[in-house]
Scaffold this active site. Structure first.
Site, PDB file in Angstrom:
ATOM      1  N   GLY A 197      38.513  48.115  43.954  1.00 50.37           N
ATOM      2  CA  GLY A 197      37.401  47.504  43.243  1.00 50.37           C
ATOM      3  C   GLY A 197      37.136  46.118  43.790  1.00 50.37           C
TER       4      GLY A 197
ATOM      5  N   GLN B 254      33.991  37.605  44.036  1.00 55.46           N
ATOM      6  CA  GLN B 254      35.081  37.652  45.022  1.00 55.46           C
ATOM      7  C   GLN B 254      34.571  37.530  46.457  1.00 55.46           C
ATOM      8  OE1 GLN B 254      36.993  41.355  43.165  1.00 55.46           O
ATOM      9  NE2 GLN B 254      38.735  40.253  44.006  1.00 55.46           N
TER      10      GLN B 254
ATOM     11  N   CYS C 186      45.087  42.244  42.800  1.00 50.16           N
ATOM     12  CA  CYS C 186      43.715  41.780  43.003  1.00 50.16           C
ATOM     13  C   CYS C 186      43.578  41.318  44.446  1.00 50.16           C
ATOM     14  CB  CYS C 186      43.424  40.624  42.046  1.00 50.16           C
ATOM     15  SG  CYS C 186      41.768  39.932  42.214  1.00 50.16           S
ATOM     16  N   LEU C 187      42.483  41.690  45.100  1.00 48.42           N
ATOM     17  CA  LEU C 187      42.282  41.273  46.493  1.00 48.42           C
ATOM     18  C   LEU C 187      42.175  39.755  46.612  1.00 48.42           C
ATOM     19  CD1 LEU C 187      39.779  44.021  47.715  1.00 48.42           C
ATOM     20  CD2 LEU C 187      42.210  43.833  48.249  1.00 48.42           C
TER      21      LEU C 187
ATOM     22  N   HIS D 103      39.183  45.155  34.819  1.00 51.73           N
ATOM     23  CA  HIS D 103      39.576  44.128  35.787  1.00 51.73           C
ATOM     24  C   HIS D 103      38.338  43.547  36.490  1.00 51.73           C
ATOM     25  CE1 HIS D 103      42.358  42.605  39.100  1.00 51.73           C
ATOM     26  NE2 HIS D 103      41.158  42.495  39.649  1.00 51.73           N
ATOM     27  N   GLU D 104      37.455  44.428  36.957  1.00 50.04           N
ATOM     28  CA  GLU D 104      36.287  43.952  37.719  1.00 50.04           C
ATOM     29  C   GLU D 104      35.296  43.217  36.817  1.00 50.04           C
ATOM     30  OE1 GLU D 104      36.713  43.848  40.746  1.00 50.04           O
ATOM     31  OE2 GLU D 104      38.302  45.348  40.838  1.00 50.04           O
TER      32      GLU D 104
ATOM     33  N   HIS E  58      36.146  39.689  36.203  1.00 51.40           N
ATOM     34  CA  HIS E  58      35.800  38.768  37.295  1.00 51.40           C
ATOM     35  C   HIS E  58      34.429  38.110  37.065  1.00 51.40           C
ATOM     36  CE1 HIS E  58      38.874  38.932  40.408  1.00 51.40           C
ATOM     37  NE2 HIS E  58      38.927  40.243  40.367  1.00 51.40           N
TER      38      HIS E  58
HETATM   39 NI    NI Z   1      40.376  41.420  41.251  1.00 50.52          NI
END
Ligand code: NI
Length: 163
Positions: A46, A51, A88-89, A130-131, A134
């Site tokens: 995701g 991000q 998380c990236l 989660h997304e 953000h």
């Molecule tokens: Ni993330």
């Protein structure tokens, strides 16, 4: 295809509130494509627009069942609870145990502005939560139960994947 640079924890942009999308135009389609390319290249499941430094309410998710694009997503109902590993990236090399709802229903728009609702459970529900977090500048580290370390003996059938 364009791979965008992923903003990492500590950078201010990750903590801002994103604005709703009001133009369903070519720029949005390019953003969605770049976000998907960037997510796949980084082997994430995701990615949210902040991000990649864009403060708009756009997310992409693919937990292995195909790409889901969500514009202006909102969790309209949730229930249950799941506790498991999450990464998380934007927080490379780290992961944690996070408790999330087990079922969620999300209202969102597609790239054309058409409205949909999607219900999800388990890992997909976790990815949606989660997304969407953000988009409000919230990172999993804000709500984790505890960090996972390399020498941790935590074992779970769920794979750790970065979102
Ligand atoms: Ni993330």
């Amino acid at each position: 295809m364009a791979i965008r640079k992923i903003v990492e924890l500590g950078e201010e942009k990750l903590r801002k509130i994103s604005k709703p999308v009001d133009k369903f135009d070519l720029r949005l389609r390019i953003l969605l494509k770049d976000m998907a390319d960037t997510m796949y290249k980084a082997e994430g499941v995701g990615l949210a627009a902040p991000q990649v430094g864009i403060l708009r309410r756009v997310v992409v998710v693919d937990i292995g069942d195909g790409l889901i694009e969500m514009v202006n997503p909102e969790i309209i109902s949730f229930s249950g609870e799941q506790t498991g590993p999450e990464g998380c990236l934007s927080v490379p090399g780290r992961s944690a145990i996070v408790t999330r709802p087990n079922e969620v229903t999300v209202r969102y728009q597609d790239r054309n502005g058409d409205e949909y609702e999607a219900s999800a459970e388990g890992f997909l529900a976790r990815a949606f939560c989660h997304e969407i977090d953000h988009l409000d500048g919230v990172i999993y580290v804000d709500k984790m139960d505890r960090e996972i370390f390399d020498d941790d003996d935590y074992e779970d059938d769920e794979e750790e994947e970065e979102e």
